[in-house]
Structure formats: structure tokens, C-alpha cells
Write a protein that holds these residues in place. Structure first.
Motif, short mmCIF file in Angstrom:
data_model
loop_
_atom_site.label_atom_id
_atom_site.label_comp_id
_atom_site.label_asym_id
_atom_site.label_seq_id
_atom_site.Cartn_x
_atom_site.Cartn_y
_atom_site.Cartn_z
N MET A 143 12.86 10.96 29.07
CA MET A 143 12.46 10.43 27.77
C MET A 143 13.47 11.36 26.51
SD MET A 143 9.95 8.61 28.46
CE MET A 143 8.88 8.51 27.13
N THR A 144 13.55 10.52 25.56
CA THR A 144 14.09 10.77 24.20
C THR A 144 13.02 10.60 23.05
OG1 THR A 144 16.20 9.93 25.08
CG2 THR A 144 15.92 10.44 22.61
N GLU A 145 13.15 11.98 22.27
CA GLU A 145 12.37 11.92 20.90
C GLU A 145 13.12 11.36 20.01
OE1 GLU A 145 9.29 15.25 20.17
OE2 GLU A 145 11.10 15.85 19.24
N LEU A 146 12.41 10.53 19.28
CA LEU A 146 13.11 9.95 18.14
C LEU A 146 12.29 10.06 16.83
CD1 LEU A 146 14.18 6.35 19.20
CD2 LEU A 146 15.67 8.45 19.05
N THR A 147 12.81 10.44 15.77
CA THR A 147 12.12 10.49 14.48
C THR A 147 12.66 9.69 13.65
OG1 THR A 147 11.62 13.05 14.97
CG2 THR A 147 11.55 12.11 12.69
N LYS A 148 11.79 8.91 12.68
CA LYS A 148 11.84 7.99 11.61
C LYS A 148 11.07 8.01 10.56
CE LYS A 148 13.26 3.86 13.16
NZ LYS A 148 13.47 2.50 13.67
N THR A 149 11.63 7.61 9.41
CA THR A 149 10.84 7.68 8.05
C THR A 149 10.17 6.22 7.70
OG1 THR A 149 12.01 9.68 7.32
CG2 THR A 149 10.77 8.30 5.61
N LEU A 150 9.04 6.14 8.14
CA LEU A 150 8.32 4.90 7.87
C LEU A 150 8.23 4.65 6.10
CD1 LEU A 150 5.72 5.00 10.57
CD2 LEU A 150 8.06 4.45 10.83
N GLU A 151 8.48 3.33 5.76
CA GLU A 151 8.35 3.15 4.35
C GLU A 151 7.26 2.02 4.06
OE1 GLU A 151 12.19 1.27 4.31
OE2 GLU A 151 13.49 2.98 4.22
N LEU A 152 6.42 2.51 3.01
CA LEU A 152 5.12 1.59 2.86
C LEU A 152 5.40 1.45 1.41
CD1 LEU A 152 4.07 3.69 4.94
CD2 LEU A 152 2.54 1.77 5.38
N LYS A 153 5.24 0.32 0.67
CA LYS A 153 4.86 0.02 -0.61
C LYS A 153 3.36 -0.31 -0.96
CE LYS A 153 5.68 -4.15 -2.51
NZ LYS A 153 6.47 -5.17 -3.09
N LEU A 154 2.81 0.63 -2.01
CA LEU A 154 1.51 0.42 -2.33
C LEU A 154 1.23 -0.71 -3.13
CD1 LEU A 154 0.57 4.07 -3.16
CD2 LEU A 154 0.79 2.99 -0.95
N VAL A 155 0.18 -1.66 -2.74
CA VAL A 155 0.02 -2.95 -3.43
C VAL A 155 -0.63 -3.10 -4.52
CG1 VAL A 155 -0.48 -5.50 -2.99
CG2 VAL A 155 0.53 -4.10 -1.00
N ASP A 156 -0.07 -3.34 -5.78
CA ASP A 156 -0.79 -3.55 -7.01
C ASP A 156 -2.03 -2.72 -7.10
OD1 ASP A 156 0.88 -5.55 -7.25
OD2 ASP A 156 -0.41 -7.13 -6.56
N PRO A 157 -1.89 -1.26 -7.39
CA PRO A 157 -2.91 -0.25 -7.53
C PRO A 157 -3.70 -0.77 -9.02
CG PRO A 157 -0.95 0.95 -6.97
CD PRO A 157 -0.56 -0.63 -7.34
N ASN A 158 -4.99 -0.95 -8.96
CA ASN A 158 -5.62 -1.35 -10.20
C ASN A 158 -5.48 0.00 -11.07
OD1 ASN A 158 -7.67 0.82 -9.63
ND2 ASN A 158 -8.84 -0.94 -8.49
N ALA A 159 -6.18 -0.16 -12.45
CA ALA A 159 -5.80 1.02 -13.38
C ALA A 159 -6.40 2.20 -13.02
CB ALA A 159 -6.46 0.36 -14.66
N HIS A 160 -7.57 2.16 -12.38
CA HIS A 160 -8.19 3.49 -11.88
C HIS A 160 -7.36 4.18 -10.83
CE1 HIS A 160 -11.45 6.37 -10.15
NE2 HIS A 160 -11.13 5.72 -8.86
N LYS A 161 -6.99 3.45 -10.11
CA LYS A 161 -6.06 4.19 -8.82
C LYS A 161 -4.70 4.61 -9.33
CE LYS A 161 -8.14 1.12 -5.24
NZ LYS A 161 -8.76 2.30 -4.52
N ARG A 162 -4.18 3.82 -10.45
CA ARG A 162 -3.05 4.29 -10.82
C ARG A 162 -3.17 5.83 -11.80
NH1 ARG A 162 1.58 1.22 -11.26
NH2 ARG A 162 1.38 -0.93 -10.41
N ARG A 163 -4.19 5.52 -12.41
CA ARG A 163 -4.65 6.93 -12.96
C ARG A 163 -4.49 8.12 -12.26
NH1 ARG A 163 -8.58 5.23 -15.48
NH2 ARG A 163 -10.29 6.22 -14.15
#
Length: 412
Positions: free
Chosen positions: A1-21
């Protein structure tokens, strides 16, 4: 077995004003704590802890800071800080929730400060779906994560590590393609051709298809009644229980698909390429609702990462007409019943055939003919991917108005 590491990329979708703050507050508190600990030349975690302990941050961000600052001062010998460092969280801080019945399937819990977190809809890098599925299923280890803003859009990067089987390089001619058809009559159908080119050893998960259809029908009927009576909380809890049952079945079936592949010499699993399919779907409101909730993409992702763990390659094929063409003569036929395909070519010996097995063989043949790469499809593709926005996890301590905004519809 081989161990692999990867960086997963996610975009946060349209946070409302409360979440952005709240995201901005987290970033500002983190930047101040980082600068303070750096200015005091903290070279150990204990020294950094004494500085950051009083800042209004979650323990996950503080613990990440305590590790990061000594690295800057001792390992990298940084003379000064950049203007904008991403907010770091330890591996326990981030949590995912997968809602395959929703238009946006993935939600991520981001810590704000102690005992307060934000649930955010997120769009992952589509090429990393299988890794995200593995993390969510506990089959990959999550590492440190980083939260940052770029051009007004918030992103989350998460490191993930998992073991994968050693994969020997082999030419396509020596591989045995196994077509994987996902549908309604049979949840999954697999089949491959033998050395003489004849379809052989088909396996169908038809009972599981019936069970999923029944659970989905129960879900839509019961939740509609509960919502009509104003029992939103009961409806949400009831829906979560049913979707957990479906998710458990998905995991069992996809494991069995990989076991099937292991029984074949030099296997390669061939899935339908689902790129752009959601945009091309329009079967009417009733069928769209049924097909959107099937979880096509989720089944694909689970098969992918389980296959990778076993060192089994996975390819995709153009899905156009895979359920409509005769696998013997190529004539476009029809399905008098969901599980039956009828060839309209009088000169063809086949006549009727099991529809899902016919589709799986066509997928196999697409690989054999070289059509095994992603492409844009015509508008008459006959496969489907999940959608249908239904529920979302809620923030802790969020008020009713904010929760209602969180339930708004997002386009995938």
C-alpha cells in the motif's frame, strides 16, 4: 500500500451577510493573534499558547496557531509576516455533511469561536470528488485546513491522506473493461466481455433499486404531509433517517462492485462521464425529481475511491445513448418496460435484452472503442446526476431569520 496526501479544494457558496461577517471576524481575530505571537518571538507551543489563549477564536484555530508560529520563528526564520495569512484549523475542526438529495450536495462546518460554528454550502473541485467521499466516509484522514478569501470569494483547503493499492502500469489492450450502469430498475449493473467478445457474468443490484425507490417515495410523501402540518423539525429528522438508510446501501453496493472487479483479471471499471449532464436534463417535473435524487454522482464517487484503494483503475465513457442502443448492432431501440430493451432492427438476432445489462455492455464498448475520456455531451444524453435542493445543516446559535436564509436555493 502507498500513502498519498492531497489538498482538497472547496469554494464556499454565496455566504449571506451574517456568515460573511462571521468569517471576517474569524479572519481578523486570527490575524491579530498570529501577529501578536510572532512579534513576541514565540518559539514553543507553550509560549504561543500564553499569547493566543485570550483571543476570541475556536480551540481548533488556537491549536493550529500554537504549532504554526514556532515553525515560522525557528524553522523558516521569517523576518516578517505576509499581510494576509489563511486561517488555519487543526484536523478536528472541520466537519462535512453530504446531502445527495440537494442541488449543492456538500456542507462544511467552520468553527467561528468556542461553541459557535457556521454551516456553509460548498462546491468541491469536481476532480477531487472521490477524495472528499473518502474523507466523509472515514476512509481518508483529514489533516490541517486553511480558510481564506480571494477576490470576494471564500475558499477552504483541506489536506487529506489515505492508503491506496500499488497500481502496475498496463496497456489498455491488456485491461478488461467492466461497464458500470447506474439506473432506476437496477441500482447498479456491471458486466464485461469474455475473451471471445461475448457479454459475461452480469451482476445486477435490482432489489436495492426497488428499496431506494420505495424509500424515496416514502420520503417525499411523508415529508410533504409533515410540512403541510407545520412539523418541519419532524420532517427533517425523518428525512435524515431515510437518507442514512440509502447511504448505507450505497456503501454496501459500491463495495460489492469493487469485489466484482477484483474477480476479473486486469480490471478497469468504466463509468458514464457525468460532466454537463445536469444542464442537459429535462424529463418533466416528476421524472426530474426522481432522477435528481438517485445519487448518481455519489455512487460514482464511492466506486472511484473504493477502487483506487484496491489499485483498480477507473475510466469514464461518453454516456450518449448507452441505454438506447443495441449492444449487438448499434440500432437505437426502445424500452417497453424499465428493465427491458427491445431492438428495432429486424435483421438483429437479439430482439429483447435486459436493459441495464445492455447499457453496461455499451459502456464497456465505449471504452474499447477509445471513447473513454471526458467531453461535452449532446442535449439528448440519457443519464442523470443528482440535484434537488431539499435540506441543509444549520449553524449553532444562528437566529431564525439566518436559518431561513440558509435554506434558500443555490444553483449548482
Amino acid at each position: 500500500m502507498t500513502e498519498l496526501t492531497k489538498t482538497l479544494e472547496l469554494k464556499l457558496v454565496d455566504p449571506n451577510a451574517h456568515k460573511r461577517r462571521k468569517l471576517r471576524e474569524t479572519r481578523e481575530a486570527y490575524q491579530h493573534a498570529l501577529q501578536d505571537a510572532f512579534n513576541q518571538n514565540c518559539t514553543t507551543q507553550t509560549e504561543a499558547n500564553d499569547v493566543v489563549v485570550n483571543y476570541d477564536l475556536s480551540g481548533y484555530a488556537k491549536n493550529a496557531l500554537k504549532k504554526y508560529v514556532p515553525q515560522l520563528t525557528t524553522t523558516y526564520n521569517a523576518g516578517e509576516l505576509q499581510d494576509d495569512h489563511p486561517v488555519r484549523f487543526t484536523n478536528e475542526g472541520i466537519r462535512f455533511d453530504h446531502k445527495p438529495e440537494n442541488a449543492i450536495e456538500w456542507y462544511v462546518k467552520i468553527p467561528h469561536h468556542e461553541d459557535y460554528h457556521l454551516w456553509m454550502p460548498a462546491q468541491p473541485n469536481p476532480e477531487q470528488r472521490d477524495w472528499l467521499e473518502a474523507v466523509n466516509a472515514g476512509d481518508a484522514k483529514m489533516g490541517e485546513s486553511q480558510l481564506f478569501e480571494r477576490d470576494g470569494t471564500w475558499y477552504l483547503h483541506v489536506t487529506a491522506t489515505r492508503d491506496v493499492g500499488e497500481r502496475s502500469e498496463m496497456s489498455a489492450e491488456k485491461l478488461t473493461p467492466i461497464g458500470v450502469d447506474i439506473g432506476e430498475a437496477s441500482l447498479v449493473t456491471v458486466c464485461h466481455r469474455d475473451d471471445h467478445g461475448s457479454p459475461t457474468a452480469p451482476e445486477l443490484w435490482a432489489d436495492e433499486g426497488k428499496t431506494v425507490r420505495r424509500l424515496r417515495k416514502t420520503y417525499f410523501t411523508a415529508t410533504r404531509r409533515l410540512q403541510t402540518r407545520g412539523s418541519e423539525r419532524i420532517a427533517e429528522s425523518f428525512g435524515d433517517d431515510l437518507w442514512n438508510q440509502i447511504d448505507d446501501m450505497f456503501h454496501r453496493v459500491t463495495r460489492e462492485v469493487v469485489v466484482y472487479a477484483e474477480s476479473v483479471e486486469n480490471p478497469v471499471l468504466v463509468l458514464e462521464d457525468l460532466t454537463y449532464i445536469r444542464e442537459s436534463m429535462d424529463y418533466g417535473e416528476y421524472m426530474n425529481r426522481r432522477l435528481h435524487g438517485w445519487g448518481f454522482a455519489k455512487l460514482h464517487a464511492q466506486i472511484r475511491y473504493k477502487a483506487v484503494e484496491k489499485g483498480i483503475p477507473v475510466e469514464t465513457a461518453n454516456p450518449r445513448h448507452t441505454s438506447k442502443e443495441c449492444h449487438v448492432c448499434g440500432e437505437v431501440g426502445y424500452r417497453p418496460r424499465q428493465a427491458t430493451f427491445t431492438c428495432t432492427n429486424d435483421a438483429c438476432w437479439m430482439g429483447e435484452y435486459q436493459a441495464d445489462v445492455n447499457g453496461a455492455i455499451n459502456i464497456t464498448d465505449r471504452y474499447l472503442s477509445g471513447e473513454s475520456h471526458s467531453r461535452e455531451h449532446e442535449n439528448d444524453d440519457d443519464s442523470a446526476e443528482d440535484g434537488g435542493r431539499l435540506t441543509a445543516p444549520q449553524d449553532s446559535h444562528a437566529d431564525a431569520k439566518t436559518q431561513q436564509e440558509t435554506r434558500g436555493t443555490y444553483a449548482s
